[in-house]
Design a protein around this motif. Structure first.
Motif, PDB file in Angstrom:
ATOM      1  N   ASN A  45     -32.756 -18.488 -22.817  1.00 43.62           N
ATOM      2  CA  ASN A  45     -31.668 -18.855 -21.919  1.00 43.62           C
ATOM      3  C   ASN A  45     -32.246 -19.335 -20.594  1.00 43.62           C
ATOM      4  O   ASN A  45     -33.184 -18.732 -20.068  1.00 43.62           O
ATOM      5  CB  ASN A  45     -30.762 -17.646 -21.673  1.00 43.62           C
ATOM      6  N   ILE A  46     -31.691 -20.397 -20.053  1.00 48.69           N
ATOM      7  CA  ILE A  46     -32.182 -20.900 -18.774  1.00 48.69           C
ATOM      8  C   ILE A  46     -31.521 -20.129 -17.634  1.00 48.69           C
ATOM      9  O   ILE A  46     -30.312 -19.905 -17.629  1.00 48.69           O
ATOM     10  CB  ILE A  46     -31.929 -22.420 -18.628  1.00 48.69           C
ATOM     11  N   PHE A  47     -32.333 -19.706 -16.679  1.00 46.81           N
ATOM     12  CA  PHE A  47     -31.846 -18.987 -15.503  1.00 46.81           C
ATOM     13  C   PHE A  47     -31.095 -19.976 -14.625  1.00 46.81           C
ATOM     14  O   PHE A  47     -31.672 -20.940 -14.120  1.00 46.81           O
ATOM     15  CB  PHE A  47     -33.048 -18.400 -14.770  1.00 46.81           C
ATOM     16  N   SER A  48     -29.790 -19.757 -14.435  1.00 46.94           N
ATOM     17  CA  SER A  48     -28.972 -20.760 -13.755  1.00 46.94           C
ATOM     18  C   SER A  48     -29.272 -20.885 -12.264  1.00 46.94           C
ATOM     19  O   SER A  48     -28.803 -21.820 -11.620  1.00 46.94           O
ATOM     20  CB  SER A  48     -27.480 -20.478 -13.968  1.00 46.94           C
ATOM     21  N   LYS A  49     -30.084 -19.986 -11.735  1.00 46.61           N
ATOM     22  CA  LYS A  49     -30.531 -20.129 -10.341  1.00 46.61           C
ATOM     23  C   LYS A  49     -31.138 -21.508 -10.116  1.00 46.61           C
ATOM     24  O   LYS A  49     -30.969 -22.102  -9.035  1.00 46.61           O
ATOM     25  CB  LYS A  49     -31.565 -19.048 -10.030  1.00 46.61           C
ATOM     26  N   HIS A  50     -31.834 -22.016 -11.124  1.00 44.46           N
ATOM     27  CA  HIS A  50     -32.535 -23.285 -10.979  1.00 44.46           C
ATOM     28  C   HIS A  50     -31.644 -24.490 -11.258  1.00 44.46           C
ATOM     29  O   HIS A  50     -32.113 -25.637 -11.197  1.00 44.46           O
ATOM     30  CB  HIS A  50     -33.742 -23.309 -11.913  1.00 44.46           C
ATOM     31  N   LEU A  51     -30.365 -24.232 -11.549  1.00 45.20           N
ATOM     32  CA  LEU A  51     -29.410 -25.312 -11.800  1.00 45.20           C
ATOM     33  C   LEU A  51     -28.200 -25.198 -10.878  1.00 45.20           C
ATOM     34  O   LEU A  51     -27.138 -25.746 -11.167  1.00 45.20           O
ATOM     35  CB  LEU A  51     -28.953 -25.286 -13.262  1.00 45.20           C
TER      36      LEU A  51
ATOM     37  N   VAL B 146     -36.705 -34.591 -12.722  1.00 45.09           N
ATOM     38  CA  VAL B 146     -37.938 -33.831 -12.514  1.00 45.09           C
ATOM     39  C   VAL B 146     -37.720 -32.371 -12.922  1.00 45.09           C
ATOM     40  O   VAL B 146     -38.562 -31.749 -13.587  1.00 45.09           O
ATOM     41  CB  VAL B 146     -38.391 -33.912 -11.044  1.00 45.09           C
ATOM     42  N   VAL B 147     -36.580 -31.824 -12.534  1.00 47.28           N
ATOM     43  CA  VAL B 147     -36.246 -30.442 -12.864  1.00 47.28           C
ATOM     44  C   VAL B 147     -36.024 -30.297 -14.365  1.00 47.28           C
ATOM     45  O   VAL B 147     -36.562 -29.382 -15.003  1.00 47.28           O
ATOM     46  CB  VAL B 147     -34.986 -29.987 -12.094  1.00 47.28           C
ATOM     47  N   PHE B 148     -35.249 -31.194 -14.935  1.00 47.92           N
ATOM     48  CA  PHE B 148     -34.941 -31.109 -16.362  1.00 47.92           C
ATOM     49  C   PHE B 148     -36.206 -31.258 -17.212  1.00 47.92           C
ATOM     50  O   PHE B 148     -36.385 -30.538 -18.199  1.00 47.92           O
ATOM     51  CB  PHE B 148     -33.923 -32.184 -16.752  1.00 47.92           C
ATOM     52  N   ASP B 149     -37.083 -32.167 -16.827  1.00 44.87           N
ATOM     53  CA  ASP B 149     -38.328 -32.366 -17.580  1.00 44.87           C
ATOM     54  C   ASP B 149     -39.201 -31.114 -17.524  1.00 44.87           C
ATOM     55  O   ASP B 149     -39.835 -30.738 -18.519  1.00 44.87           O
ATOM     56  CB  ASP B 149     -39.102 -33.563 -17.033  1.00 44.87           C
TER      57      ASP B 149
END
Length: 314
Positions: free
Chosen positions: A40-46, A295-298
């Protein structure tokens, strides 16, 4: 009809009977026919994205879900949890992914907002939540502070049982409660392990544990509910040694040994993937970032791919 509380209880009891420490490391792959982790991706970074786009990007990048921030400056603000958490979960699910874990600032059932978050999470079928980090009391000894928090955790566990939730306390480098695995062990000593455990962070364990991190994992493995993955290396910044966050596989975390040990303990917990290295402010949870979103997604896709590769090879 089975309730969420029944499910949590049965799952925890089943885990207690797993035969730890009896399986050679080289024979473990047969126990994991599914060679991928639930990441799961930590949504802090999104947090530069809205709920809908967060879910869409998590699904597009290949994550199995979102670890949603429900805390001050998070995706969902605690004071708005009753209205905004349902909106967030609905939007994430509609985007083709899921949200079964949240990261919070919860500390005590005596805090009305903390209880509101837990009740809202239960209604939305959230399974796991991470608490805030506890601070040592200035006017109490360290052992006495741990006993105070042990009692808070026990009460949270009791409420979790009523609501069908599992609480997690993260080990974290620094001077707060939980930098040492013995502190984690102490505050979890009296809580029902079916409803409260640890969110085990290997990066922080290695920063604080050095060579002894394996002892910490052995001590806490039966209490692990969720794991956090990220990487680091020691480097000098302005003449001072600091732990510098780096992409997965580029630092000092021994993922091969760590993943082998998780398999040794027959553990395959859900993962929250963190990216704490420089991503134009996304690493800090900024609402506006100074780099192109790509950049973030990559970076997220690279770390996700690397983790799955390392897990498969371990």
């Amino acid at each position: 009809m089975a309730t969420r509380r029944d499910f949590v209880t049965k799952t925890a009891k089943a885990a207690c009977f797993l035969p730890f420490g009896t399986i050679p490391l080289h024979n473990l792959k047969s126990f994991y026919p599914d060679s991928t982790l639930d990441i799961n991706i930590f949504s802090k970074h999104l947090q530069f994205l809205d709920y809908k786009t967060t879910g869409e990007m998590a699904a597009e990048m290949g994550f199995s879900g979102v670890d949603l921030t429900v805390r001050p400056d998070g995706h969902v603000l605690p004071e708005l949890v009753k209205t905004d958490l349902p909106k967030a979960i609905e939007a994430i699910k509609a985007s083709g992914t899921k949200c079964k874990m949240i990261t919070t600032s919860i500390e005590s059932i005596d805090n009305v907002l903390d209880v509101d978050i837990l009740k809202a999470a239960s209604l939305e079928q959230i399974e796991y939540y991470r608490t805030n980090w506890f601070k040592y009391h200035e006017n109490s000894s360290m052992p006495d502070s741990l006993l105070i928090y042990q009692n808070e955790v026990k009460k949270l566990g009791n409420l979790n049982e009523e609501l069908g939730l599992i609480g997690c306390y993260q080990n974290h480098a620094g001077v707060s409660v939980g930098a040492s695995y013995w502190e984690i062990q102490k505050i979890l000593e009296t809580v029902n392990p079916a409803y409260f455990g640890t969110q085990y962070d290997i990066r922080h364990a290695m920063v604080e544990g050095g060579y002894s991190w394996e002892n910490g994992l052995e001590l806490l493995h039966s209490k692990i509910k969720v794991i956090v993955l990220k990487d680091f290396k020691w480097d000098k910044v302005n003449g001072k040694w600091e732990a510098i966050n780096v992409p997965i596989g580029e630092g000092m975390v021994d993922f091969t040994k760590y993943f082998k040990l998780l398999k040794h303990y027959q553990l395959k917990p859900p993962v929250s993937l963190h990216l704490e290295y420089d991503l134009g402010g996304a690493e800090k949870g900024n609402r506006e970032i100074s780099v192109d979103k790509k950049v973030v997604f990559d970076a997220m896709k690279r770390d996700l791919k690397k983790v799955q590769q390392l897990w498969k090879e371990a």
